[in-house]
Each structure stands twice: as C-alpha cells, then as structure tokens.
Design a protein around this motif. Sequence first.
Motif, PDB file in Angstrom:
ATOM      1  N   LEU A  28       0.829  -1.204   0.000  1.00 12.66           N
ATOM      2  CA  LEU A  28       0.000   0.000   0.000  1.00 12.66           C
ATOM      3  C   LEU A  28       0.865   1.256   0.000  1.00 12.66           C
ATOM      4  N   LEU A  29       0.619   2.134  -0.961  1.00 11.96           N
ATOM      5  CA  LEU A  29       1.461   3.308  -1.195  1.00 11.96           C
ATOM      6  C   LEU A  29       0.708   4.587  -0.826  1.00 11.96           C
ATOM      7  N   HIS A  30       1.309   5.361   0.062  1.00 14.20           N
ATOM      8  CA  HIS A  30       0.685   6.592   0.542  1.00 14.20           C
ATOM      9  C   HIS A  30       0.685   7.679  -0.527  1.00 14.20           C
ATOM     10  N   GLY A  31      -0.100   8.718  -0.290  1.00 16.12           N
ATOM     11  CA  GLY A  31      -0.146   9.860  -1.193  1.00 16.12           C
ATOM     12  C   GLY A  31       1.044  10.786  -0.985  1.00 16.12           C
ATOM     13  N   LEU A  42      -5.016   2.467   4.728  1.00 14.58           N
ATOM     14  CA  LEU A  42      -5.925   2.357   3.584  1.00 14.58           C
ATOM     15  C   LEU A  42      -6.789   1.105   3.666  1.00 14.58           C
ATOM     16  N   LEU A  43      -6.196  -0.019   4.062  1.00 15.15           N
ATOM     17  CA  LEU A  43      -6.967  -1.280   4.136  1.00 15.15           C
ATOM     18  C   LEU A  43      -6.891  -1.956   5.498  1.00 15.15           C
ATOM     19  N   LEU A  44      -6.285  -1.316   6.495  1.00 10.12           N
ATOM     20  CA  LEU A  44      -6.153  -1.928   7.814  1.00 10.12           C
ATOM     21  C   LEU A  44      -7.500  -2.362   8.412  1.00 10.12           C
ATOM     22  N   PRO A  45      -8.573  -1.565   8.264  1.00 15.97           N
ATOM     23  CA  PRO A  45      -9.840  -1.980   8.870  1.00 15.97           C
ATOM     24  C   PRO A  45     -10.421  -3.279   8.301  1.00 15.97           C
ATOM     25  N   VAL A  46      -9.971  -3.702   7.121  1.00 10.54           N
ATOM     26  CA  VAL A  46     -10.527  -4.912   6.500  1.00 10.54           C
ATOM     27  C   VAL A  46      -9.504  -6.044   6.405  1.00 10.54           C
TER      28      VAL A  46
END
Length: 197
Positions: A28-31, A42-46
């Motif tokens: 996962l690449l930050h802005g 970005l996807l930690l909650p899932v």
Amino acid sequence: MTDADGDLLALLYAPAPSGDRPYRLVVLLHGAGGSARQGLDLLLPVADAHHLLLVAPQAAASSWDLIVEGFGIDVRRIDGLLESVFAGYPIRDVVLGGFSDGASYALSLGLTNGDLVTGVVAFSPGFAAPMVTHGQPRVFVSHGVDDRVLPVDVCSRRLVPRLHDLGYDVTYHEFTGGHEIPPEVRDAAATWLETLP
C-alpha cells in the motif's frame, strides 16, 4: 521495518495465521507528503476479515520516485521489502494499492509488472505511466466526483476508458465526495479483492 540506520522503510500488518492458509500480500502506497502509516490505514480496517498481509512502504522523498524522475530508489526499496516478506510469510499472490500519487504509482508499477502482480487497487489516481506492460492484472479504481486535488474529469474518467481499451479488466467506482476513501469504497475494494483468482 527499518534500514541499518534505523530509518523507517515500511510498516507491516499480518493477521493471525489461519492454519496453512497463505496471505494475499497487499503493498500500500501513501499519497504525496504522506506516511507509511497513512498507507497502512488504507486497508487496515478490513485486513483481518479478508486475511490480507499489508506492507506500507515509506517513500524516500515526499512522493514516489516515478512522480519526480522515473523508477529508482523506491522500486529498489519495495523489491527488498518483498524479498523479506516472502522469506517470512506464506504468500499466495501480490496486489499493489495506493491513494492519490500512491495510486498512480501502484498503477504504473502494477501494469509494468503485471506478470507478477494479480491486481491493483487505485484510490483516486491521477495517471498511469508504466515503462512497459506485462500480463493483465485486474484493476480496481475509485474516485470522488467532487475531488478538487485530482479532478475526476481529467483523471479517472480518462484513465479508466484507456485501460479498458488496452484490454484490462477494470472495476470502477465513482462516489459522492472529494479526495478521500469512504468506508463503503474501502469495503467495495476488499470485496473486489476476494474475486481475484
């Protein structure tokens, strides 16, 4: 994950093992101007529900090398991170994802390395600039119709048809909102990941 000088290279999150079940690795690449923590979020909650092993690199500069001068130090860092993760975890496949400039970078890397990458998740991308293309990774793109940072009309509404014309399988979600990732879009991306082979 740090380098020899103690500088942060990436953050990693691995759900608890589930027997011999391998992980889907999502890089996962930050802005631009962001952090590895923002990439991870970005996807930690899932991640637990979908058994996603998340690796969120920190760009060497304020944004990814491609945005400034072409593939370079960040690609080498990501390669090293992948080697380390593959040595330590059972991995079934690799997905690249990102937000904003990170989404553009994920698309560019993913299309360049489509023979190695199963899919690309691009939240509010600006562009895709692969050096060459290999394979046919599947692509998920989302964009807010009120995005003032990367306006949808000149970004995803041009990019997605171009990807379709090149033969890519693209799932596209527009939503009411700006330069963001609403929970329902995150959930849609996680559900889409489950459809990958």
